[in-house]
Design a protein around this motif. Structure first.
Motif, PDB file in Angstrom:
ATOM      1  N   THR A 253       0.817  -1.209   0.000  1.00  0.00           N
ATOM      2  CA  THR A 253       0.000   0.000   0.000  1.00  0.00           C
ATOM      3  C   THR A 253       0.852   1.260   0.000  1.00  0.00           C
ATOM      4  O   THR A 253       0.602   2.205  -0.751  1.00  0.00           O
ATOM      5  N   GLN A 254       1.883   1.275   0.840  1.00  0.00           N
ATOM      6  CA  GLN A 254       2.666   2.500   1.007  1.00  0.00           C
ATOM      7  C   GLN A 254       3.522   2.817  -0.209  1.00  0.00           C
ATOM      8  O   GLN A 254       4.065   3.913  -0.320  1.00  0.00           O
ATOM      9  N   VAL A 255       3.673   1.882  -1.146  1.00  0.00           N
ATOM     10  CA  VAL A 255       4.530   2.113  -2.305  1.00  0.00           C
ATOM     11  C   VAL A 255       3.693   2.413  -3.550  1.00  0.00           C
ATOM     12  O   VAL A 255       3.863   3.446  -4.203  1.00  0.00           O
ATOM     13  N   LEU A 256       2.779   1.520  -3.884  1.00  0.00           N
ATOM     14  CA  LEU A 256       2.010   1.678  -5.122  1.00  0.00           C
ATOM     15  C   LEU A 256       0.649   2.325  -4.914  1.00  0.00           C
ATOM     16  O   LEU A 256       0.024   2.758  -5.880  1.00  0.00           O
ATOM     17  N   HIS A 257       0.162   2.374  -3.676  1.00  0.00           N
ATOM     18  CA  HIS A 257      -1.174   2.918  -3.397  1.00  0.00           C
ATOM     19  C   HIS A 257      -2.231   2.252  -4.273  1.00  0.00           C
ATOM     20  O   HIS A 257      -3.206   2.891  -4.683  1.00  0.00           O
ATOM     21  N   GLY A 258      -2.025   0.971  -4.550  1.00  0.00           N
ATOM     22  CA  GLY A 258      -3.031   0.191  -5.258  1.00  0.00           C
ATOM     23  C   GLY A 258      -2.981   0.266  -6.764  1.00  0.00           C
ATOM     24  O   GLY A 258      -3.735  -0.432  -7.443  1.00  0.00           O
ATOM     25  N   VAL A 259      -2.106   1.108  -7.342  1.00  0.00           N
ATOM     26  CA  VAL A 259      -2.117   1.345  -8.795  1.00  0.00           C
ATOM     27  C   VAL A 259      -0.754   1.000  -9.387  1.00  0.00           C
ATOM     28  O   VAL A 259       0.183   1.796  -9.298  1.00  0.00           O
ATOM     29  N   PRO A 260      -0.611  -0.159 -10.036  1.00  0.00           N
ATOM     30  CA  PRO A 260       0.683  -0.490 -10.645  1.00  0.00           C
ATOM     31  C   PRO A 260       0.890   0.130 -12.016  1.00  0.00           C
ATOM     32  O   PRO A 260       2.027   0.246 -12.480  1.00  0.00           O
ATOM     33  N   ILE A 261      -0.202   0.550 -12.692  1.00  0.00           N
ATOM     34  CA  ILE A 261      -0.056   1.058 -14.055  1.00  0.00           C
ATOM     35  C   ILE A 261      -1.308   1.837 -14.443  1.00  0.00           C
ATOM     36  O   ILE A 261      -2.418   1.538 -13.975  1.00  0.00           O
ATOM     37  N   VAL A 262      -1.126   2.865 -15.291  1.00  0.00           N
ATOM     38  CA  VAL A 262      -2.249   3.634 -15.835  1.00  0.00           C
ATOM     39  C   VAL A 262      -2.022   3.846 -17.331  1.00  0.00           C
ATOM     40  O   VAL A 262      -0.894   3.791 -17.831  1.00  0.00           O
ATOM     41  N   PHE A 263      -3.116   4.089 -18.048  1.00  0.00           N
ATOM     42  CA  PHE A 263      -3.089   4.401 -19.472  1.00  0.00           C
ATOM     43  C   PHE A 263      -3.948   5.642 -19.698  1.00  0.00           C
ATOM     44  O   PHE A 263      -4.959   5.838 -19.017  1.00  0.00           O
ATOM     45  N   TRP A 264      -3.562   6.471 -20.665  1.00  0.00           N
ATOM     46  CA  TRP A 264      -4.453   7.572 -21.056  1.00  0.00           C
ATOM     47  C   TRP A 264      -4.185   7.957 -22.510  1.00  0.00           C
ATOM     48  O   TRP A 264      -3.083   7.802 -23.039  1.00  0.00           O
ATOM     49  N   GLY A 265      -5.225   8.449 -23.158  1.00  0.00           N
ATOM     50  CA  GLY A 265      -5.135   8.923 -24.530  1.00  0.00           C
ATOM     51  C   GLY A 265      -4.993  10.428 -24.560  1.00  0.00           C
ATOM     52  O   GLY A 265      -5.735  11.145 -23.890  1.00  0.00           O
ATOM     53  N   ALA A 266      -4.030  10.925 -25.333  1.00  0.00           N
ATOM     54  CA  ALA A 266      -3.744  12.358 -25.371  1.00  0.00           C
ATOM     55  C   ALA A 266      -4.009  12.909 -26.769  1.00  0.00           C
ATOM     56  O   ALA A 266      -3.341  12.508 -27.724  1.00  0.00           O
ATOM     57  N   PRO A 267      -4.976  13.817 -26.938  1.00  0.00           N
ATOM     58  CA  PRO A 267      -5.165  14.477 -28.234  1.00  0.00           C
ATOM     59  C   PRO A 267      -4.034  15.471 -28.489  1.00  0.00           C
ATOM     60  O   PRO A 267      -3.821  16.404 -27.711  1.00  0.00           O
ATOM     61  N   ILE A 268      -3.291  15.284 -29.580  1.00  0.00           N
ATOM     62  CA  ILE A 268      -2.137  16.139 -29.841  1.00  0.00           C
ATOM     63  C   ILE A 268      -2.210  16.817 -31.203  1.00  0.00           C
ATOM     64  O   ILE A 268      -1.354  17.657 -31.517  1.00  0.00           O
ATOM     65  N   GLY A 269      -3.200  16.483 -32.032  1.00  0.00           N
ATOM     66  CA  GLY A 269      -3.304  17.110 -33.342  1.00  0.00           C
ATOM     67  C   GLY A 269      -2.129  16.736 -34.239  1.00  0.00           C
ATOM     68  O   GLY A 269      -1.293  15.893 -33.892  1.00  0.00           O
ATOM     69  N   PRO A 270      -2.013  17.368 -35.396  1.00  0.00           N
ATOM     70  CA  PRO A 270      -0.938  17.017 -36.334  1.00  0.00           C
ATOM     71  C   PRO A 270       0.378  17.743 -36.073  1.00  0.00           C
ATOM     72  O   PRO A 270       1.282  17.715 -36.905  1.00  0.00           O
ATOM     73  N   ALA A 271       0.510  18.406 -34.918  1.00  0.00           N
ATOM     74  CA  ALA A 271       1.717  19.185 -34.622  1.00  0.00           C
ATOM     75  C   ALA A 271       2.957  18.302 -34.650  1.00  0.00           C
ATOM     76  O   ALA A 271       2.903  17.118 -34.308  1.00  0.00           O
ATOM     77  N   PRO A 272       4.101  18.857 -35.043  1.00  0.00           N
ATOM     78  CA  PRO A 272       5.343  18.073 -35.025  1.00  0.00           C
ATOM     79  C   PRO A 272       5.724  17.686 -33.603  1.00  0.00           C
ATOM     80  O   PRO A 272       5.309  18.317 -32.624  1.00  0.00           O
ATOM     81  N   ALA A 273       6.526  16.624 -33.488  1.00  0.00           N
ATOM     82  CA  ALA A 273       6.883  16.095 -32.179  1.00  0.00           C
ATOM     83  C   ALA A 273       7.591  17.122 -31.314  1.00  0.00           C
ATOM     84  O   ALA A 273       7.533  17.057 -30.083  1.00  0.00           O
ATOM     85  N   SER A 274       8.243  18.088 -31.933  1.00  0.00           N
ATOM     86  CA  SER A 274       8.988  19.093 -31.168  1.00  0.00           C
ATOM     87  C   SER A 274       8.106  20.157 -30.553  1.00  0.00           C
ATOM     88  O   SER A 274       8.565  20.937 -29.718  1.00  0.00           O
TER      89      SER A 274
END
Length: 785
Positions: A253-274
C-alpha cells in the motif's frame, strides 16, 4: 410494405460481488470525487438503471414486370434503434463486468435502397444485376466520462476504453451475374464490387484507465486520494493483492497505493513532435463529480474531438465462376472458384491478391430414401477493420535503430497518442500520483514523444493475409418412412491468418537488447526493486513460488523506453470438429418436430484483439493453444410446431416450443494482477494452468409460444402471440467468477463449477458471475397487410 416495432426494457444482471458491496464501492468512488453508481447511493443506484431496446423496422418493396423477359424489384429498408445502458453487466475489454458508469447509449439508423433487375436474354441465359446503396449511422456515447477504474477480470467502472463512440458507414454495391443452362450443366459467372466510406470516433483510454488489481487495491487508491478527508476505508482489506508493508501482500500500500499502471489517450493534433500542445486542464480549481458527466471533448474541449476521428475509403472486389453438373440422375457435382481482394488499406496493410477459393461439392442419391452429400472449400473473410480504425489515428513514439515494425504510412502526423505509465518509469511520478492529479485537479502529464516516453503505439502487420477457413463436410440423409427423416453429418472448419494481439514492449526474461535499447533480466530488476511484476523472482528469472520456480518465466518490464507497443499480426488459428445427429418428423398436416444433437470440440490460440486476449508469455505464444471460449462439447436442440385444424373456434392457433440443453463452456483461471512483470495485469493465469481449463455450468432452457391469427379481408392479418422464455425459470449460469486471487493453487486444483474446490484468496471464485435471464413473458401484436 411492412413495419415492425419493439419496445423493451429490463434491469441489468449484476454480479453478486457488486451488489453485496455496492456501499463500499460507492464510498470508494466518493473518496475519488466520483458520483455513486447509477447516480444514487447504495442498491437504489443499481436498481435505478434500466437497459432499454426500442426499435422500428420498415420495409417498402415494389416488384414490376417491365416486359416479358425483364423483371425489376426495388426495396427500401430503414431500421432505427435506441438502446440505453448497453454493456452494463456485460463482459468488457479487460475481462471485467461493466458497472452502470461503464454503460453506453446506442442510437442507430440503418437505411438501404436495393434494386435488382433480372433479364432472360435467351431460353438458356439469364442475367441478374444488383445495385445497392446503404448507410449506417451509429453513435455510441458513454453514459459518463469518468476515468475507467479497472479491476481486471472482475469489474469496470467509468468510461469504457475499448469502444468506438461513433461508427458511420456508407456503402455502394454493384453486382452482376449470368446463369447459363447447357445440357446437364448450369454454369454461373459473376462479379461483386463494394465501395465503402467509413468514419469512426475512438477516444481510446480517455480520460484514463486506472488498473486496480483487486478490490483492496481500489480501497488503497481511494484512501490515497481521499478528496473529502474521511476516515480510511477498510471493508475490502484482504480482498486482493494489496496490503501494508510486511504483510506479505505483493502490492504494498505504502509504495504503489493500489495502482501499478495507468493508461491515457492524449489528443495532440498534427503538430510536429517538437511542439506538441499542452494537455487540457479538465477542471477549474478542484474537480467535482459533475465534471465527469460527459466525455471531456463533448463539453469544454469540443475542439479536441477531431483528434479522435478516423475516416478512409476502401473497396471490396469479388469474382466467381461455378458449375452444377448433373452427371447422372443420381449424381450431381458442384465446383467453382471465387477470387476476392480488398483495396484502400495500403497505408496499413499491403494488398493481398491471394484470395483464391476453390470449392467442390457432390450429392449422390443412393436410393429414393437416402442421399449422401459431401463438400470442401476455402472461404475468405475480410480484413479486421476494428484495429485498422484503432491504429489509424495513433502517433507512435519513434524508436530509431530498433526492429519494431513501422506503423502506418503517415503516422508521424497522426493526431492522438496512447500513453502507458507503469510503476518505476523514469522521469514521471508513480501511476497513483498521476491518477490522483487527474481526479483532483483535472491535469495530465505533459505530452512528449522524446525518449523515455510514456507514449507507445499500435500497429498492424503490413504483410497480413486475408483471414480464411478450410471447410469440409459429409452428411447422410435417410427417410425412414411416415414423414421421419434422419441425418448424420460431420463438419470440419479450420480458420487461418486470424488477427492476434501482442505487446512488443516486453523485455525477455534473461534481459536483452535491440539496437541502442537494452533491459535487465527479471532477477536483476527484482533485486534492484524495479521489477514490473508483483511476485518474487528467482535467480533463474522464473517466478520464485512453489511449483513455478524454474518453470514459469518472469519479466522485468519494458524492453524499450516507451509505452505500450500493441501489435497485431495474422498468426491466429482455430479448428472445429463436429458430429451432428438430427431427426425431422412431420405427422400429418398439423405437427412438425425437429431434434438435433451435436458433439464437437473447438481449439484456438486466442480469441480477439482485446487486452485479455494477449499472450501470457510473448516469447512462448504456442502455450496459448487450448480449448476455445466457444467450446461446447454437447448441445441438444429440439423444436416442435403444432397447428389446430381448420375448424370453427380453433382454427389459426399455433403452439411452438424450443428446448435447448448444452454442456458447460470453459473459462480461464486468472491470478488477477501482473504477476510475471510484462505490464499486462489481465492475462496472468494461476500456476501452470492453460487457457480455459475451468468448466462452467451446463445450460437447459425451455421456450414456448402460443399464437393466434385473425384474418380479415383478403390480404390482412393480425397475429397475437404470447412467448415464455425459460418457462420453467431454471437458474442458468452464464459466466463464472474465474479470478482466483493468488498466483498458485492453494487448496487443490479446481476443474469445474461446483466441484467443491474453491480459492482461499477469493471466496467468490467458481461462483456465478452473471446469469442468463430468468423466466420472461413477451406479448406481441403483428399487423400484416
Amino acid at each position: 410494405m411492412n413495419y415492425e416495432g419493439q419496445r423493451r426494457g429490463e434491469s441489468p444482471t449484476y454480479p453478486t460481488f457488486l451488489v453485496q458491496n455496492i456501499n463500499l464501492f460507492d464510498q470508494a468512488k466518493a473518496y475519488l470525487g466520483l458520483n455513486p453508481e447509477g447516480g444514487i447511493a447504495g442498491i437504489a443506484g443499481l436498481n435505478s438503471v434500466l437497459k432499454t431496446r426500442d426499435t422500428d423496422n420498415g420495409l417498402i418493396k415494389l416488384d414490376q414486370q417491365i416486359s416479358q423477359n425483364n423483371r425489376l424489384s426495388v426495396r427500401y429498408n430503414v431500421f432505427d434503434a435506441r438502446e440505453l445502458n448497453l454493456l452494463v453487466g456485460d463482459t468488457l475489454d479487460g475481462g471485467g463486468l461493466g458497472a452502470p458508469s461503464s454503460g453506453h447509449d446506442a442510437l442507430i439508423r440503418d437505411q438501404s435502397l436495393v434494386g435488382n433487375l433480372s433479364s432472360q436474354i435467351s431460353p438458356n441465359l439469364v442475367n441478374s444485376f444488383l445495385a445497392q446503396y446503404g448507410r449506417r449511422h451509429s453513435t455510441f456515447p458513454g453514459v459518463t466520462g469518468e476515468p475507467n477504474l479497472d479491476i481486471p477480470n472482475t469489474l469496470l467502472f467509468g468510461h469504457n476504453f475499448g469502444t468506438f463512440d461513433a461508427t458511420y458507414e456508407s456503402r455502394v454495391e454493384i453486382a452482376d451475374s449470368v446463369a447459363w443452362v447447357k445440357s446437364s450443366h448450369v454454369a454461373k459467372f459473376g462479379i461483386d464490387t463494394n465501395f465503402i466510406d467509413n468514419f469512426v470516433i475512438w477516444p481510446g483510454f480517455t480520460p484514463m484507465r486506472i488498473i486496480l488489481p483487486g478490490p483492496d487495491c481500489l480501497q488503497d487508491f481511494a484512501n490515497f486520494v481521499n478528496i473529502g478527508g474521511g476516515p480510511p476505508i477498510t471493508g475490502f482489506s484482504g480482498q486482493g493483492p494489496c496490503g501494508p508493508l510486511g504483510s506479505g501482500a505483493p502490492i504494498p500500500t505504502q509504495v504503489l497505493h493500489g495502482v501499478p499502471i495507468v493508461f491515457w489517450g492524449a489528443p495532440i493534433g498534427p503538430a510536429p513532435a517538437s511542439s506538441l500542445p499542452t494537455p487540457p486542464v479538465l477542471c477549474s480549481g478542484t474537480c467535482t463529480p459533475n465534471v465527469w458527466n460527459t466525455i471531456y471533448y463533448d463539453s469544454a474541449f469540443s475542439g479536441l474531438k477531431k483528434d479522435f476521428f478516423v475516416q478512409f475509403n476502401h473497396q471490396y472486389y469479388g469474382f466467381f465462376a461455378q458449375d452444377q453438373w448433373r452427371i447422372t440422375p443420381r449424381l450431381t457435382l458442384n465446383y467453382g472458384m471465387r477470387w476476392d481482394f480488398e483495396k484502400g488499406l495500403e497505408r496499413q496493410i499491403n494488398d493481398d491478391y491471394r484470395g483464391f477459393q476453390p470449392r467442390v461439392g457432390l450429392a449422390y442419391s443412393l436410393n429414393k430414401h437416402t442421399v449422401i452429400r459431401a463438400g470442401f472449400g476455402i472461404f475468405d473473410d475480410r480484413f479486421n477493420l476494428t484495429f485498422a480504425f484503432v491504429t489509424f489515428p495513433q502517433r507512435p513514439t519513434p524508436l530509431p535503430g530498433s526492429k519494431v515494425p513501422p506503423s502506418r504510412v503517415g503516422s508521424d502526423t497522426a493526431t492522438w497518442a496512447l500513453n502507458q505509465l507503469p510503476f518505476g518509469f523514469p522521469g514521471h511520478p508513480d501511476p497513483a500520483t498521476v491518477a490522483r492529479n487527474l481526479l483532483t485537479t483535472g491535469t495530465f502529464e505533459p505530452n512528449s514523444l522524446a525518449l523515455p516516453s510514456t507514449v507507445g503505439g499500435t500497429g498492424l502487420d503490413h504483410n497480413s493475409r486475408i483471414p480464411y477457413s478450410e471447410q469440409a463436410s459429409l452428411e447422410i440423409d435417410h427417410e425412414v418412412g411416415h414423414g421421419l427423416v434422419v441425418n448424420v453429418g460431420y463438419l470440419f472448419v479450420a480458420a487461418h491468418k486470424l488477427v492476434r494481439p501482442e505487446n512488443l514492449n516486453v523485455c525477455p526474461s534473461a534481459g536483452g537488447s535491440d539496437g541502442p535499447y537494452s533491459c535487465p533480466s527479471a532477477f536483476a530488476a527484482f533485486t534492484a526493486g524495479k521489477n514490473a511484476g508483483v511476485l518474487p523472482v528467482a535467480p533463474d528469472n522464473t517466478i520464485a513460488l512453489p511449483g513455478l520456480q524454474g518453470i514459469k518465466p518472469a519479466f522485468s518490464g519494458p524492453l524499450y523506453p516507451a509505452g505500450l507497443l500493441y501489435f497485431l499480426d495474422d498468426s491466429g488459428n482455430s479448428v472445429y470438429h463436429g458430429v451432428t445427429f438430427s431427426a425431422t418428423q412431420r405427422a400429418g398436416n398439423y405437427f412438425r418436430l425437429n431434434a438435433n444433437y451435436t458433439f464437437s470440440k473447438t481449439l484456438d490460440d486466442g480469441t480477439f484483439t482485446t487486452f485479455v486476449s494477449t499472450p501470457q508469455n510473448l516469447y512462448n505464444r504456442a502455450s496459448e493453444r487450448a480449448n476455445s471460449n466457444q467450446d461446447v462439447r454437447h448441445r441438444f436442440v429440439a423444436n416442435f410446431t403444432a397447428d389446430t385444424p381448420d375448424k370453427p373456434y380453433v382454427r389459426n392457433i399455433e403452439l411452438s416450443s424450443i428446448i435447448t440443453v448444452q454442456s458447460a463452456r470453459p473459462f480461464t483461471m486468472f491470478f488477477g494482477a501482473d504477476g510475471n512483470g510484462d505490464t499486462n495485469p489481465v492475462t496472468d493465469r494461476v500456476g501452470l494452468s492453460t487457457r480455459n481449463a475451468y468448466w462452467g455450468d451446463k445450460l437447459a432452457t425451455f421456450d414456448v409460444r402460443l399464437l393466434k391469427s385473425f384474418r380479415f379481408r383478403e390480404r390482412q392479418r393480425i397475429d397475437f402471440a404470447v412467448d415464455a422464455f425459460n418457462a420453467f425459470n431454471r437458474p442458468n449460469v452464464n459466466e463464472v467468477t474465474s479470478v482466483y486471487g493468488a498466483p498458485i493453487f492453494l487448496a487443490g486444483v479446481p476443474n469445474h463449477y461446483k466441484d467443491g474446490v474453491g480459492s482461499p484468496a477469493n471466496p467468490d471464485f467458481g461462483g456465478p458471475r452473471t446469469m442468463f435471464n430468468p423466466r420472461q413473458f413477451q406479448f406481441s401484436l403483428k399487423y400484416a397487410f
